[in-house]
Design a protein around this motif. Structure first.
Motif, PDB file in Angstrom:
ATOM      1  N   ALA B 148       0.847  -1.212   0.000  1.00 55.67           N
ATOM      2  CA  ALA B 148       0.000   0.000   0.000  1.00 55.67           C
ATOM      3  C   ALA B 148       0.872   1.247   0.000  1.00 55.67           C
ATOM      4  O   ALA B 148       0.577   2.236  -0.682  1.00 55.67           O
ATOM      5  CB  ALA B 148      -0.926  -0.012   1.215  1.00 55.67           C
ATOM      6  N   ALA B 149       1.976   1.194   0.751  1.00 51.13           N
ATOM      7  CA  ALA B 149       2.897   2.340   0.801  1.00 51.13           C
ATOM      8  C   ALA B 149       3.517   2.583  -0.572  1.00 51.13           C
ATOM      9  O   ALA B 149       3.670   3.729  -1.005  1.00 51.13           O
ATOM     10  CB  ALA B 149       3.988   2.095   1.842  1.00 51.13           C
ATOM     11  N   ALA B 150       3.871   1.513  -1.262  1.00 50.50           N
ATOM     12  CA  ALA B 150       4.468   1.642  -2.597  1.00 50.50           C
ATOM     13  C   ALA B 150       3.466   2.255  -3.570  1.00 50.50           C
ATOM     14  O   ALA B 150       3.789   3.148  -4.356  1.00 50.50           O
ATOM     15  CB  ALA B 150       4.936   0.276  -3.104  1.00 50.50           C
ATOM     16  N   GLU B 151       2.241   1.808  -3.510  1.00 53.29           N
ATOM     17  CA  GLU B 151       1.162   2.347  -4.346  1.00 53.29           C
ATOM     18  C   GLU B 151       0.991   3.855  -4.116  1.00 53.29           C
ATOM     19  O   GLU B 151       0.862   4.637  -5.054  1.00 53.29           O
ATOM     20  CB  GLU B 151      -0.130   1.597  -3.994  1.00 53.29           C
ATOM     21  CG  GLU B 151      -1.411   2.168  -4.553  1.00 53.29           C
ATOM     22  CD  GLU B 151      -1.583   1.877  -6.048  1.00 53.29           C
ATOM     23  OE1 GLU B 151      -0.968   0.908  -6.522  1.00 53.29           O
ATOM     24  OE2 GLU B 151      -2.326   2.632  -6.710  1.00 53.29           O
ATOM     25  N   LEU B 152       1.060   4.252  -2.854  1.00 53.16           N
ATOM     26  CA  LEU B 152       0.895   5.664  -2.495  1.00 53.16           C
ATOM     27  C   LEU B 152       2.112   6.512  -2.824  1.00 53.16           C
ATOM     28  O   LEU B 152       2.023   7.738  -2.840  1.00 53.16           O
ATOM     29  CB  LEU B 152       0.671   5.793  -0.982  1.00 53.16           C
ATOM     30  CG  LEU B 152      -0.734   5.630  -0.465  1.00 53.16           C
ATOM     31  CD1 LEU B 152      -0.692   5.474   1.057  1.00 53.16           C
ATOM     32  CD2 LEU B 152      -1.587   6.852  -0.836  1.00 53.16           C
ATOM     33  N   GLY B 153       3.254   5.863  -3.009  1.00 52.53           N
ATOM     34  CA  GLY B 153       4.480   6.620  -3.258  1.00 52.53           C
ATOM     35  C   GLY B 153       5.139   7.135  -1.988  1.00 52.53           C
ATOM     36  O   GLY B 153       5.883   8.115  -2.022  1.00 52.53           O
ATOM     37  N   VAL B 154       4.894   6.466  -0.867  1.00 50.50           N
ATOM     38  CA  VAL B 154       5.551   6.859   0.384  1.00 50.50           C
ATOM     39  C   VAL B 154       7.069   6.732   0.200  1.00 50.50           C
ATOM     40  O   VAL B 154       7.544   5.777  -0.406  1.00 50.50           O
ATOM     41  CB  VAL B 154       5.080   5.956   1.549  1.00 50.50           C
ATOM     42  CG1 VAL B 154       5.856   6.268   2.830  1.00 50.50           C
ATOM     43  CG2 VAL B 154       3.580   6.138   1.778  1.00 50.50           C
ATOM     44  N   PHE B 155       7.815   7.737   0.685  1.00 48.41           N
ATOM     45  CA  PHE B 155       9.272   7.718   0.540  1.00 48.41           C
ATOM     46  C   PHE B 155       9.985   7.942   1.857  1.00 48.41           C
ATOM     47  O   PHE B 155      11.214   7.807   1.940  1.00 48.41           O
ATOM     48  CB  PHE B 155       9.723   8.768  -0.481  1.00 48.41           C
ATOM     49  CG  PHE B 155       9.269  10.157  -0.109  1.00 48.41           C
ATOM     50  CD1 PHE B 155      10.030  10.935   0.746  1.00 48.41           C
ATOM     51  CD2 PHE B 155       8.059  10.653  -0.570  1.00 48.41           C
ATOM     52  CE1 PHE B 155       9.588  12.200   1.128  1.00 48.41           C
ATOM     53  CE2 PHE B 155       7.623  11.922  -0.201  1.00 48.41           C
ATOM     54  CZ  PHE B 155       8.396  12.691   0.646  1.00 48.41           C
ATOM     55  N   GLY B 156       9.268   8.335   2.905  1.00 47.44           N
ATOM     56  CA  GLY B 156       9.879   8.586   4.208  1.00 47.44           C
ATOM     57  C   GLY B 156       8.807   8.508   5.273  1.00 47.44           C
ATOM     58  O   GLY B 156       7.611   8.487   4.958  1.00 47.44           O
ATOM     59  N   THR B 157       9.251   8.490   6.543  1.00 46.52           N
ATOM     60  CA  THR B 157       8.266   8.386   7.623  1.00 46.52           C
ATOM     61  C   THR B 157       8.543   9.439   8.682  1.00 46.52           C
ATOM     62  O   THR B 157       9.705   9.773   8.903  1.00 46.52           O
ATOM     63  CB  THR B 157       8.271   6.985   8.275  1.00 46.52           C
ATOM     64  OG1 THR B 157       9.447   6.806   9.066  1.00 46.52           O
ATOM     65  CG2 THR B 157       8.166   5.883   7.242  1.00 46.52           C
ATOM     66  N   PRO B 158       7.472   9.986   9.296  1.00 46.27           N
ATOM     67  CA  PRO B 158       6.092   9.558   9.123  1.00 46.27           C
ATOM     68  C   PRO B 158       5.458  10.171   7.878  1.00 46.27           C
ATOM     69  O   PRO B 158       5.719  11.317   7.547  1.00 46.27           O
ATOM     70  CB  PRO B 158       5.407  10.106  10.375  1.00 46.27           C
ATOM     71  CG  PRO B 158       6.141  11.383  10.662  1.00 46.27           C
ATOM     72  CD  PRO B 158       7.579  11.082  10.283  1.00 46.27           C
ATOM     73  N   THR B 159       4.618   9.391   7.214  1.00 40.73           N
ATOM     74  CA  THR B 159       3.735   9.909   6.172  1.00 40.73           C
ATOM     75  C   THR B 159       2.313   9.697   6.641  1.00 40.73           C
ATOM     76  O   THR B 159       1.928   8.570   6.973  1.00 40.73           O
ATOM     77  CB  THR B 159       3.991   9.202   4.835  1.00 40.73           C
ATOM     78  OG1 THR B 159       5.245   9.651   4.303  1.00 40.73           O
ATOM     79  CG2 THR B 159       2.883   9.530   3.815  1.00 40.73           C
ATOM     80  N   PHE B 160       1.566  10.785   6.692  1.00 36.53           N
ATOM     81  CA  PHE B 160       0.154  10.729   7.071  1.00 36.53           C
ATOM     82  C   PHE B 160      -0.700  10.727   5.806  1.00 36.53           C
ATOM     83  O   PHE B 160      -0.389  11.454   4.862  1.00 36.53           O
ATOM     84  CB  PHE B 160      -0.239  11.957   7.911  1.00 36.53           C
ATOM     85  CG  PHE B 160       0.405  12.019   9.272  1.00 36.53           C
ATOM     86  CD1 PHE B 160       1.744  12.374   9.409  1.00 36.53           C
ATOM     87  CD2 PHE B 160      -0.316  11.733  10.422  1.00 36.53           C
ATOM     88  CE1 PHE B 160       2.349  12.434  10.662  1.00 36.53           C
ATOM     89  CE2 PHE B 160       0.279  11.789  11.678  1.00 36.53           C
ATOM     90  CZ  PHE B 160       1.609  12.138  11.800  1.00 36.53           C
ATOM     91  N   VAL B 161      -1.733   9.922   5.804  1.00 38.88           N
ATOM     92  CA  VAL B 161      -2.703   9.931   4.703  1.00 38.88           C
ATOM     93  C   VAL B 161      -4.036  10.370   5.292  1.00 38.88           C
ATOM     94  O   VAL B 161      -4.656   9.636   6.071  1.00 38.88           O
ATOM     95  CB  VAL B 161      -2.840   8.544   4.040  1.00 38.88           C
ATOM     96  CG1 VAL B 161      -3.748   8.639   2.814  1.00 38.88           C
ATOM     97  CG2 VAL B 161      -1.478   7.984   3.669  1.00 38.88           C
ATOM     98  N   LEU B 162      -4.443  11.576   4.947  1.00 40.21           N
ATOM     99  CA  LEU B 162      -5.664  12.150   5.527  1.00 40.21           C
ATOM    100  C   LEU B 162      -6.900  11.478   4.935  1.00 40.21           C
ATOM    101  O   LEU B 162      -6.857  10.933   3.831  1.00 40.21           O
ATOM    102  CB  LEU B 162      -5.721  13.660   5.262  1.00 40.21           C
ATOM    103  CG  LEU B 162      -4.488  14.473   5.678  1.00 40.21           C
ATOM    104  CD1 LEU B 162      -4.791  15.965   5.600  1.00 40.21           C
ATOM    105  CD2 LEU B 162      -4.023  14.105   7.077  1.00 40.21           C
ATOM    106  N   PRO B 163      -8.022  11.517   5.662  1.00 40.66           N
ATOM    107  CA  PRO B 163      -9.249  10.869   5.180  1.00 40.66           C
ATOM    108  C   PRO B 163      -9.639  11.318   3.773  1.00 40.66           C
ATOM    109  O   PRO B 163     -10.121  10.522   2.973  1.00 40.66           O
ATOM    110  CB  PRO B 163     -10.295  11.308   6.216  1.00 40.66           C
ATOM    111  CG  PRO B 163      -9.516  11.549   7.463  1.00 40.66           C
ATOM    112  CD  PRO B 163      -8.187  12.096   7.007  1.00 40.66           C
TER     113      PRO B 163
END
Lengths: 207, 207
Positions: B148-163
């Motif tokens: 799911a993180a890869a799909e979203l393009g997360v590259f670092g943490t923390p990454t928040f995904v708002l509603p």
């Protein structure tokens, strides 16, 4: 009052939007800004990969017209703007915004004809402008901006340097209408002034 | 109410500060969060350099104890946390925060002893925890988070995904006191919700 510095490159559409925002603050909200140059071509040059703070390859060491289109057009535009800066501050802002709009709004090529048209539209003293573009001090002034940007660690444009020292890249995708300019800029400043010492807010890009 | 997702890695001190902030919002301001894993070791793996969205090298394909210290300790901690997640939500938060504080506040090594101590301090059902850490589904759950993180393009943490879908890395250097938590988080949300479509605010680092 210490001005806020703005580092920008004419190649960059985000710098354009940043300068439009700053121009509203300048005209309508008595903010003071100092325009300075950062070169993306120099910043991203492979010979400068070892350290953003100690450039080996300098745009100002290149001859006019040399290198890639991005290289030669950015050098052309920077030197023209350093010449424009020798006229009045308002004339310089008109020149910068006219040139940015030509390139990023009207999709003109960043070249000699576009630069000359921008100088005319901005109402520069064209004879003076033509002379000043050729003198050594405009290249020295550009070098000083690029050196200051390297010292600060600028990596993209626009980068604003606030009077109290905060310096950060501020990238946004939409032109901000005048009536939202102050609120949008204040949001950016609030992020930098937060006690949390916010270092980065950066969107993830979906696949 | 759709929860805000938080992607984190136990290796990351910024993720720790982000989760402390979220914990205050959760306990004192009725925010709901869903904890999810993003692996820095996987994200930065040379075999995954071609695309952040299509990992070739997966942490979940590695055997326990294999690879660098960062690799083996992050896999250990992720699997332990997926096991903790099978107990109550509050127990999981206690486990996550206890483990983060041990590593980033008290400078413990992220290893088996530290994980076991955190499970005890957090009041997990230790027998259940010990069993769950070994089962296949915890690895499957971890894999689902990483995908799911890869799909979203997360590259670092923390990454928040708002509603409402905004997703962004939120890096700050100072722990936020409880009474400033809401204001600090609201600032981050306001940046993401701005009509300017702010993509990045990132400090330059001086030489």
């Amino acid at each position: 009052m210490t001005p806020t510095q703005i580092y920008f490159d004419f190649l960059c559409p985000y710098a354009w939007r940043g300068l439009e925002l700053a121009d509203v603050l300048r005209r309508e909200h008595a903010h003071t800004f100092e325009l300075r140059h950062f070169s993306l071509v120099q910043g991203n040059h492979p010979e400068n990969a070892a350290s953003r703070h100690v450039p080996v390859w300098w745009l100002t060491d290149q001859t006019n017209g040399e290198g890639s289109a991005a290289q030669s057009s950015s050098l052309l535009a920077f030197l023209a703007d350093q010449a424009a800066a020798r006229q009045s501050e308002d004339a310089r802002w008109r020149f910068v915004l006219t040139l940015f709009r030509a390139v990023h709004q009207d999709k003109a090529e960043l070249n000699e004809a576009t630069v000359e048209a921008a100088a005319r539209t901005a109402g520069l003293d064209l004879a003076q402008f033509g002379t000043d573009r050729q003198i050594d001090p405009v290249r020295t002034d550009l070098r000083a901006d690029l050196a200051a940007a390297a010292e600060l660690g600028v990596f993209g444009t626009p980068t604003f340097v606030l009077p109290q020292g905060h310096a950060a890249y501020f990238r946004f995708a939409n032109l901000v209408p005048s009536e939202k300019a102050l609120e949008t800029y204040q949001l950016y400043v609030s992020v930098l002034e937060s006690d949390a010492r916010i270092e980065t807010i950066k969107r993830a890009k979906r696949a």
